[in-house]
Scaffold this active site. Structure first.
Site, PDB file in Angstrom:
ATOM      1  N   HIS A 139       0.813  -1.217   0.000  1.00  0.00           N
ATOM      2  CA  HIS A 139       0.000   0.000   0.000  1.00  0.00           C
ATOM      3  C   HIS A 139       0.842   1.260   0.000  1.00  0.00           C
ATOM      4  O   HIS A 139       0.341   2.339   0.361  1.00  0.00           O
ATOM      5  CB  HIS A 139      -0.948   0.001   1.201  1.00  0.00           C
ATOM      6  N   CYS A 190       4.026  12.399  -8.167  1.00  0.00           N
ATOM      7  CA  CYS A 190       3.324  13.378  -9.003  1.00  0.00           C
ATOM      8  C   CYS A 190       2.101  12.720  -9.650  1.00  0.00           C
ATOM      9  O   CYS A 190       2.176  11.583 -10.130  1.00  0.00           O
ATOM     10  CB  CYS A 190       4.260  13.936 -10.074  1.00  0.00           C
TER      11      CYS A 190
END
Length: 533
Positions: A210, A218
């Site tokens: 995760h 970005c």
């Protein structure tokens, strides 16, 4: 097969689990938020987890876009335990906690702002309050140091595994398969042996399913950068930082007279529900490689196994563990929450209803040898004091080498001491090598004193060690006689072994051949080894 429950009082089953873990050679570990709760980091689904704490907040920030309905304030006051938790105040009380980790939050600017504030606050809490990892994290490192750990797959985003020195870099890949061979198990775990391509290269030792809170990603170019303090200030305010790479590329195009490009924003590098892992290909390659390793034990620590992707991976690894010859593989689930019997009855073998750290401490009591790894020797030169050097010289252990300072040479370091070289005779085996058969003129014997004949030359024994022992004995006898003031005329130097009478020069080889070559030994045609000092 039903799941066998193990309680803290069931010492027999705990001993069986410890024995299986000690005998295992390859271990795969799955971890969840339950292994970090003892550090003060809340989990997700427990009574004091993140979902419950988010629901208990009393902020009036509307998040209608997340839940799809109008949000109303809760009239019930929060519990005292809830007030003490470090949770951002901008999260409303009746919003489902799962909504803050769902990919649908990007569709609403208000939910996105709350998400930035919540994650930045959670990261700040971890960095300020967590000083060391838990016993479970150290146990995973122990499995790595004892060369049992195949891989650790974690759902956590706190990054505490890196605090213990475990590698979390996905670019390192799956590592070397030779780290589990018998040859690689020998010797110490040195840094040179853990480099990429070396025999103990473990690659990415902890796969973060995760993501983590170490870097920002970005939303446009997908490039990552380190999470700095200036980024935290903007995220705590609910605003996303600007991607500097996109800004530099846009400025470069404008300087060349071209049209500018879009500039992306930075987001936390965590994977939300409904999103694909940015390194999905690398995770797939590592998982496929680990399944081929045929692990012995599968450990599942501190997770409730509710995420669909994790459930699929656990089933695949459990199938590989149970497929081992003889059915010796074992799948162990350690968590306080009971697993669903209808879902996991043919997958899990044991359910240990204990806290993860408490289970690790019980393993230490039942099998302390699991935690005993080969220590790394740290060699250092220490300066000896005035008492140590004379004692070492007096016992003949070392011989002092004077330094340039003649007055204070006894205070030199141990590095200036050299081992004494006592004249000792060491017998070392020598390879069998037949003597060179050189012919001599007829009737005169060979160069080595043997008559020329087609018979194979025999190996000559060396009596030099016996001669030196006799010389040492005579020297000791003379020194004792000199101290007592008497002359011992019987002490004579030993003579070398006889080589035969003068008329026919019998060599040592011929004498040895007459002694050793009995009829039985002639039939065996055994060669005689030479021991040379």
């Amino acid at each position: 097969m039903p799941i066998l429950q193990v309680t803290p009082e069931n010492n027999r089953q705990l001993q069986n689990i410890a024995n299986a873990l000690a005998a295992a050679k390859k271990v795969v570990v799955f971890t969840g938020a339950g292994i970090s709760t003892n550090c003060g980091i809340p989990d997700f689904r427990s009574e004091e987890g993140l979902y419950s704490l988010i629901k208990a907040q009393r902020d009036a920030v509307p998040l209608g876009a997340i839940s799809g309905r109008t949000i109303r304030k809760s009239s019930s006051p929060p519990s005292p335990s809830t007030k003490s938790k470090s949770i951002p105040p901008s999260i409303p009380n009746n919003v489902k906690g799962k909504d803050l980790f769902d990919a649908q939050l990007w569709k609403d600017p208000i939910s996105t702002s709350v998400f930035y504030t919540f994650i930045a606050s959670l990261r700040q809490k971890i960095h300020e309050e967590v000083k060391k990892a838990t016993s479970t994290h150290r146990f995973i490192k122990t499995l790595r140091d004892s060369r049992k750990l195949v891989r650790c797959y974690t759902q956590n985003i706190d990054g505490l595994e890196a605090m213990e020195g475990l590698n979390t870099d996905m670019t390192q890949g799956k590592g070397s398969r030779t780290r589990f061979t018998k040859k690689s198990m020998e010797g110490q775990r040195l840094p040179s042996r853990t480099q990429p391509g070396a025999d103990l290269d473990g690659g990415c030792e902890v796969v973060q399913l995760h993501g983590d809170l170490r870097v920002l990603r970005c939303t446009l170019c997908q490039q990552t950068c380190e999470w700095e303090d200036r980024h935290s200030t903007r995220l705590l305010a609910g605003k996303a930082p600007t991607c500097q790479l996109c800004a530099a590329a846009n400025q470069d195009r404008q300087n060349r007279g071209k049209r500018g490009t879009k500039i992306g924003s930075l987001r936390p590098n965590i994977v939300l529900y409904g999103e694909e892992h940015p390194s999905a290909d690398a995770v797939g390659d590592i998982t496929a490689s680990d399944l081929k390793m045929k692990p012995d034990v599968l450990l599942i620590l501190g997770t409730s196994l509710h995420v669909h992707g994790l459930k699929t991976m656990v089933r695949e690894f459990a199938k590989a563990v149970h497929a081992r010859a003889g059915g010796k593989g074992m799948v162990i689930f350690i968590n306080l929450t009971k697993p669903s019997a209808s879902v996991w009855k043919d997958v899990l073998d044991y359910w240990v209803s204990m806290d993860c750290d408490a289970w690790v401490h019980s393993m230490r009591r039942h099998r302390p040898d699991i935690f005993q790894t080969q220590p790394r020797l740290s060699m250092q030169v220490m300066k000896a004091n005035d008492k140590q050097i004379p004692k070492a010289v007096a016992h003949g252990i070392v011989a002092a080498k004077p330094s340039n300072d003649k007055e204070n040479w006894m205070t030199g370091s141990v590095s200036s001491l050299q081992k004494s070289t006592q004249p000792r005779v060491l017998l070392t085996p020598k390879k069998k090598k037949p003597l060179e058969n050189r012919s001599a003129p007829a009737g005169k014997g060979s160069r080595f004193g043997l008559p020329s004949s087609p018979q194979k030359d025999r190996l000559i024994p060396d009596h030099s060690s016996q001669l030196l022992d006799q010389l040492e004995e005579v020297a000791c006898t003379k020194s004792l006689a000199k101290q007592e003031g008497r002359t011992d005329e019987t002490s004579q130097l030993p003579t070398p072994p006889s080589t035969g009478h003068r008329g026919y020069k019998r060599s040592l080889a011929q004498n040895y051949q007459d002694i050793c070559e009995t009829p039985s030994k002639k039939r065996r045609k055994e060669s005689v080894d030479v021991w040379q000092d």
